[in-house]
Design a protein around this motif. Structure first.
Motif, mmCIF file in Angstrom:
data_model
loop_
_atom_site.group_PDB
_atom_site.id
_atom_site.type_symbol
_atom_site.label_atom_id
_atom_site.label_comp_id
_atom_site.label_asym_id
_atom_site.label_seq_id
_atom_site.Cartn_x
_atom_site.Cartn_y
_atom_site.Cartn_z
ATOM 1 N N THR A 6 -1.931 8.473 22.156
ATOM 2 C CA THR A 6 -1.024 9.567 22.517
ATOM 3 C C THR A 6 0.389 9.038 22.740
ATOM 4 O O THR A 6 0.579 7.956 23.284
ATOM 5 N N GLY A 7 1.371 9.820 22.286
ATOM 6 C CA GLY A 7 2.766 9.414 22.473
ATOM 7 C C GLY A 7 3.322 8.783 21.211
ATOM 8 O O GLY A 7 3.184 7.576 21.006
ATOM 9 N N ARG A 8 3.953 9.568 20.390
ATOM 10 C CA ARG A 8 4.373 9.111 19.058
ATOM 11 C C ARG A 8 5.437 8.012 19.107
ATOM 12 O O ARG A 8 5.442 7.111 18.271
ATOM 13 N N ASP A 9 6.349 8.077 20.081
ATOM 14 C CA ASP A 9 7.485 7.158 20.086
ATOM 15 C C ASP A 9 7.412 6.088 21.162
ATOM 16 O O ASP A 9 8.373 5.341 21.368
ATOM 17 N N GLY A 10 6.299 5.986 21.875
ATOM 18 C CA GLY A 10 6.189 5.031 22.959
ATOM 19 C C GLY A 10 6.130 3.586 22.490
ATOM 20 O O GLY A 10 5.777 3.292 21.342
ATOM 21 N N GLN A 11 6.479 2.681 23.395
ATOM 22 C CA GLN A 11 6.487 1.255 23.059
ATOM 23 C C GLN A 11 5.098 0.746 22.678
ATOM 24 O O GLN A 11 4.951 -0.039 21.742
ATOM 25 N N VAL A 12 4.085 1.199 23.407
ATOM 26 C CA VAL A 12 2.721 0.737 23.112
ATOM 27 C C VAL A 12 2.249 1.297 21.775
ATOM 28 O O VAL A 12 1.616 0.590 20.978
ATOM 29 N N THR A 13 2.559 2.561 21.508
ATOM 30 C CA THR A 13 2.175 3.153 20.225
ATOM 31 C C THR A 13 2.812 2.407 19.067
ATOM 32 O O THR A 13 2.140 2.043 18.092
ATOM 33 N N VAL A 30 -1.957 8.861 15.455
ATOM 34 C CA VAL A 30 -0.921 9.031 16.474
ATOM 35 C C VAL A 30 -0.646 10.520 16.663
ATOM 36 O O VAL A 30 -0.414 11.244 15.689
ATOM 37 N N VAL A 31 -0.676 10.957 17.924
ATOM 38 C CA VAL A 31 -0.373 12.366 18.212
ATOM 39 C C VAL A 31 0.783 12.445 19.201
ATOM 40 O O VAL A 31 0.928 11.600 20.078
#
Length: 296
Positions: A6-13, A30-31
């Motif tokens: 979850t979280g399209r633009d996050g650092q972990v993603t 990715v959602v």
């Protein structure tokens, strides 16, 4: 294996995407908003259940620490109720959830690195909502791995390392607090650890893997010391640098209270999963080299 994050633009993603671009056998789904919105539980259920993943990584969160003091309801909706919806949807699919939490669930008053058994005492709205998220995730899905981490940085998005490298060419000196200690953590290393955990919980089905873990870079430092290391490494690689001036937290007041001690004891993770996070200095060096190389 199908992993939904979850979280399209996050650092972990973004870090998971980079790691998985180099290996096969895992499909990353990715959602993110607008079709997936943690503040709208219906979208959470639909996105996860329709994807039918083998494991869910709950990485999206409300992370504006100071702004949360003015938006407690929204922070709660995302970090607590939204996290619960993610875990519940994963449970409905019959799959584990790996949920990311934070050092901000602790007061920071301890003189020792925090263990998983230490009593949480958050001092900020952000910390309170993340702690409630932990509680609700655990209730919603027995197959949960909750990872508390700290001081996350990466080549992606907004973070402390990138901010400093952007500021250095504009300033001769930068004032940084010297009385807050923690474990700087590379999101790239976090992504590797998450994939390691995912392999264990999906292939071995051992309930002993589930629970709360601390997962952060090896070694601790204060913010000003971390800043000096960043500029030293940057300068060695032909990048920008600036003089660092030590200040106290009282000299730099913020709306939300930061823990003075964010150090996390990660021994439980190391023992359970047979793995250890790299030292922060090694990891930040690799990240800085990559950032500078991509700018040239």
């Amino acid at each position: 294996m199908r992993i939904l994050v979850t979280g399209r633009d996050g650092q972990v993603t973004k870090s998971l995407q980079e790691k998985l671009s180099l290996q096969s056998g895992i499909k990353l789904i990715v959602v993110g908003r607008p079709e997936f919105d943690l503040a709208q539980p219906t979208t959470v259920y639909n996105a996860i259940i329709n994807a039918q993943p083998d494991l869910v990584v709950s990485a999206a969160a409300y992370t504006a620490v100071d702004q949360a003091e003015d938006e407690p309801e929204l922070a709660y909706a995302i970090n607590a109720a939204g996290a619960e919806a993610v875990a519940a949807a994963a449970h409905k699919c019959g799959v584990p959830v790996i949920h990311l939490s934070t050092d901000y669930i602790f007061s920071g008053d301890s003189r020792n690195p925090y263990t998983e058994e230490d009593l949480p005492e958050p001092r900020s709205v952000y910390g309170h909502t993340k702690l409630e998220g932990e509680r609700l995730v655990a209730l919603a899905n027995p197959q949960h791995v909750i990872l508390r981490t700290s001081w996350v940085y990466s080549p992606f998005g907004k973070n402390f390392v990138k901010t400093l490298l952007a500021l250095a060419p504009q300033r001769e000196s930068i004032s940084i607090v010297a009385d807050q200690w923690g474990n700087p953590t590379s999101a790239i290393d976090l992504a590797s650890a998450i994939l390691h955990i995912a392999d264990h919980v999906t292939s071995k089905s051992d309930p002993a893997f589930y629970g709360v873990y601390h997962l952060a870079g090896t070694g601790d430092i204060n913010w000003s010391g971390f800043t000096r290391a960043i500029f030293e490494i940057s300068q060695m690689n032909g990048g920008p640098s600036a003089t660092v001036i030590d200040i106290s937290s009282a000299d730099y007041p913020t709306k939300a209270i930061r823990p003075r001690n964010s150090r996390l004891n990660c021994r439980k993770y190391e023992t359970t999963f047979g793995s250890c996070m790299p030292h922060w200095r090694t990891s930040v060096g690799l990240i800085i080299e990559g950032i500078l190389r991509n700018k040239s």
